[in-house]
Design a protein around this motif. Structure first.
Motif, PDB file in Angstrom:
ATOM      1  N   PHE A   1     -53.686  13.886 -37.519  1.00 37.61           N
ATOM      2  CA  PHE A   1     -54.643  14.800 -37.901  1.00 37.61           C
ATOM      3  C   PHE A   1     -55.309  14.335 -39.141  1.00 37.61           C
ATOM      4  N   GLY A   2     -54.697  13.709 -40.304  1.00 37.81           N
ATOM      5  CA  GLY A   2     -55.170  13.439 -41.603  1.00 37.81           C
ATOM      6  C   GLY A   2     -56.044  12.141 -41.415  1.00 37.81           C
ATOM      7  N   ARG A   3     -55.585  11.213 -40.517  1.00 39.34           N
ATOM      8  CA  ARG A   3     -56.460   9.906 -40.463  1.00 39.34           C
ATOM      9  C   ARG A   3     -57.465  10.219 -39.467  1.00 39.34           C
ATOM     10  N   ARG A   4     -57.701  11.012 -38.457  1.00 36.92           N
ATOM     11  CA  ARG A   4     -58.795  11.219 -37.901  1.00 36.92           C
ATOM     12  C   ARG A   4     -59.809  12.035 -38.820  1.00 36.92           C
TER      13      ARG A   4
ATOM     14  N   GLY B   1     -56.387  27.829 -54.272  1.00 39.21           N
ATOM     15  CA  GLY B   1     -56.830  26.768 -55.507  1.00 39.21           C
ATOM     16  C   GLY B   1     -58.140  26.052 -54.893  1.00 39.21           C
ATOM     17  N   PRO B   2     -58.475  25.380 -56.046  1.00 40.06           N
ATOM     18  CA  PRO B   2     -59.835  24.250 -55.912  1.00 40.06           C
ATOM     19  C   PRO B   2     -59.533  23.260 -54.808  1.00 40.06           C
ATOM     20  N   VAL B   3     -60.630  22.718 -54.497  1.00 40.08           N
ATOM     21  CA  VAL B   3     -60.293  21.784 -53.458  1.00 40.08           C
ATOM     22  C   VAL B   3     -60.076  20.336 -54.581  1.00 40.08           C
ATOM     23  N   GLU B   4     -59.189  19.426 -53.938  1.00 44.62           N
ATOM     24  CA  GLU B   4     -58.755  18.182 -54.531  1.00 44.62           C
ATOM     25  C   GLU B   4     -58.867  17.228 -53.531  1.00 44.62           C
ATOM     26  N   VAL B   5     -59.258  15.962 -53.788  1.00 39.94           N
ATOM     27  CA  VAL B   5     -59.178  14.747 -52.686  1.00 39.94           C
ATOM     28  C   VAL B   5     -57.732  14.101 -52.543  1.00 39.94           C
ATOM     29  N   HIS B   6     -57.190  14.139 -51.479  1.00 41.10           N
ATOM     30  CA  HIS B   6     -56.004  13.411 -51.211  1.00 41.10           C
ATOM     31  C   HIS B   6     -56.321  12.222 -50.555  1.00 41.10           C
ATOM     32  N   HIS B   7     -55.742  11.065 -51.018  1.00 47.84           N
ATOM     33  CA  HIS B   7     -55.736   9.783 -50.375  1.00 47.84           C
ATOM     34  C   HIS B   7     -54.617   9.581 -49.505  1.00 47.84           C
ATOM     35  N   LEU B   8     -54.621   9.270 -48.231  1.00 53.49           N
ATOM     36  CA  LEU B   8     -53.821   9.268 -47.292  1.00 53.49           C
ATOM     37  C   LEU B   8     -52.498   8.402 -47.615  1.00 53.49           C
ATOM     38  N   LEU B   9     -51.437   8.812 -47.507  1.00 55.46           N
ATOM     39  CA  LEU B   9     -50.084   7.930 -47.678  1.00 55.46           C
ATOM     40  C   LEU B   9     -49.996   7.251 -46.568  1.00 55.46           C
ATOM     41  N   ASN B  10     -50.478   7.240 -45.482  1.00 54.80           N
ATOM     42  CA  ASN B  10     -50.482   6.433 -44.290  1.00 54.80           C
ATOM     43  C   ASN B  10     -52.077   6.156 -43.763  1.00 54.80           C
ATOM     44  N   PRO B  11     -52.916   5.339 -44.532  1.00 54.93           N
ATOM     45  CA  PRO B  11     -54.248   5.084 -44.216  1.00 54.93           C
ATOM     46  C   PRO B  11     -54.562   4.610 -42.904  1.00 54.93           C
ATOM     47  N   TRP B  12     -55.842   5.108 -42.240  1.00 51.61           N
ATOM     48  CA  TRP B  12     -55.968   4.764 -41.201  1.00 51.61           C
ATOM     49  C   TRP B  12     -57.005   3.272 -41.137  1.00 51.61           C
ATOM     50  N   VAL B  13     -57.310   3.018 -42.399  1.00 51.58           N
ATOM     51  CA  VAL B  13     -58.026   1.756 -42.617  1.00 51.58           C
ATOM     52  C   VAL B  13     -57.628   1.356 -44.085  1.00 51.58           C
ATOM     53  N   GLY B  14     -57.484  -0.065 -44.218  1.00 46.19           N
ATOM     54  CA  GLY B  14     -57.022  -0.719 -45.368  1.00 46.19           C
ATOM     55  C   GLY B  14     -55.668  -0.708 -45.474  1.00 46.19           C
ATOM     56  N   ILE B  15     -55.008  -0.887 -46.942  1.00 50.84           N
ATOM     57  CA  ILE B  15     -53.751  -1.077 -47.009  1.00 50.84           C
ATOM     58  C   ILE B  15     -53.301  -0.140 -48.139  1.00 50.84           C
ATOM     59  N   ARG B  16     -52.182   0.267 -48.137  1.00 50.65           N
ATOM     60  CA  ARG B  16     -51.362   0.838 -49.507  1.00 50.65           C
ATOM     61  C   ARG B  16     -50.053   0.362 -49.832  1.00 50.65           C
ATOM     62  N   GLY B  17     -50.040   0.062 -51.095  1.00 48.37           N
ATOM     63  CA  GLY B  17     -48.940  -0.733 -51.558  1.00 48.37           C
ATOM     64  C   GLY B  17     -47.946   0.200 -52.226  1.00 48.37           C
ATOM     65  N   ALA B  18     -46.516  -0.172 -52.801  1.00 49.29           N
ATOM     66  CA  ALA B  18     -46.113   0.595 -53.580  1.00 49.29           C
ATOM     67  C   ALA B  18     -46.587   1.078 -54.804  1.00 49.29           C
ATOM     68  N   GLY B  19     -46.691   2.163 -54.959  1.00 55.10           N
ATOM     69  CA  GLY B  19     -47.290   2.788 -56.357  1.00 55.10           C
ATOM     70  C   GLY B  19     -48.989   2.606 -56.519  1.00 55.10           C
ATOM     71  N   ARG B  20     -49.486   2.248 -55.137  1.00 58.41           N
ATOM     72  CA  ARG B  20     -50.765   2.071 -54.983  1.00 58.41           C
ATOM     73  C   ARG B  20     -51.231   3.165 -54.131  1.00 58.41           C
TER      74      ARG B  20
END
Length: 137
Positions: free
Chosen positions: A118-121, A59-78
């Protein structure tokens, strides 16, 4: 057990009636803002899936926002901010064997590449080499 005050609180004597109080706003802790860079995200659609070397892309390319980010934060549902985006094909992103179906991002990358970071790098390298990079405090 906490004891209740015996004496009523004293007022400060300040008249707050002239202050505008916003209506409908949430009361409580303010969440930090999420960094957004739509130009960088749009540029990631020009890449191949970052797991294309495995030969199982679909399929086509989509952008995945990391669930475990290398920088910044990610909250529940964000979702994480746009510096944490990587290009994935539909199959690796939301497909039958995709990262969102798996749930555990590190286990997904360990299974596919043998390297849980791998994903974070990849996201860090893509952000630092982006034409739309900007200094974010």
């Amino acid at each position: 057990m906490l004891q209740r005050r015996q004496q009523p609180r004293q007022t400060s004597g300040i008249d707050y009636s002239a202050l505008a109080i916003p209506k409908g706003g949430k009361v409580g802790r303010v969440k930090p803002g999420r960094y957004v860079n739509p130009k960088h995200i749009a540029s990631l659609h020009d890449y191949c899936c970052c797991l294309a070397g495995l030969g199982e892309c679909d399929g086509p390319v989509e952008v995945h926002h990391l669930l475990n980010p290398w920088v910044g934060i990610r909250g529940a549902g964000r979702r994480s901010d746009d510096r944490n985006g990587i290009p994935f094909c539909f199959g690796h992103h939301r497909g039958r064997n995709g990262v969102h179906r798996r749930g555990d991002e590190d286990a997904f990358f360990r299974e596919k590449t043998g390297f849980p970071e791998f994903g974070r790098r990849q996201a860090e390298e893509l952000w630092k080499n982006s034409d739309f990079w900007e200094c974010v405090p």
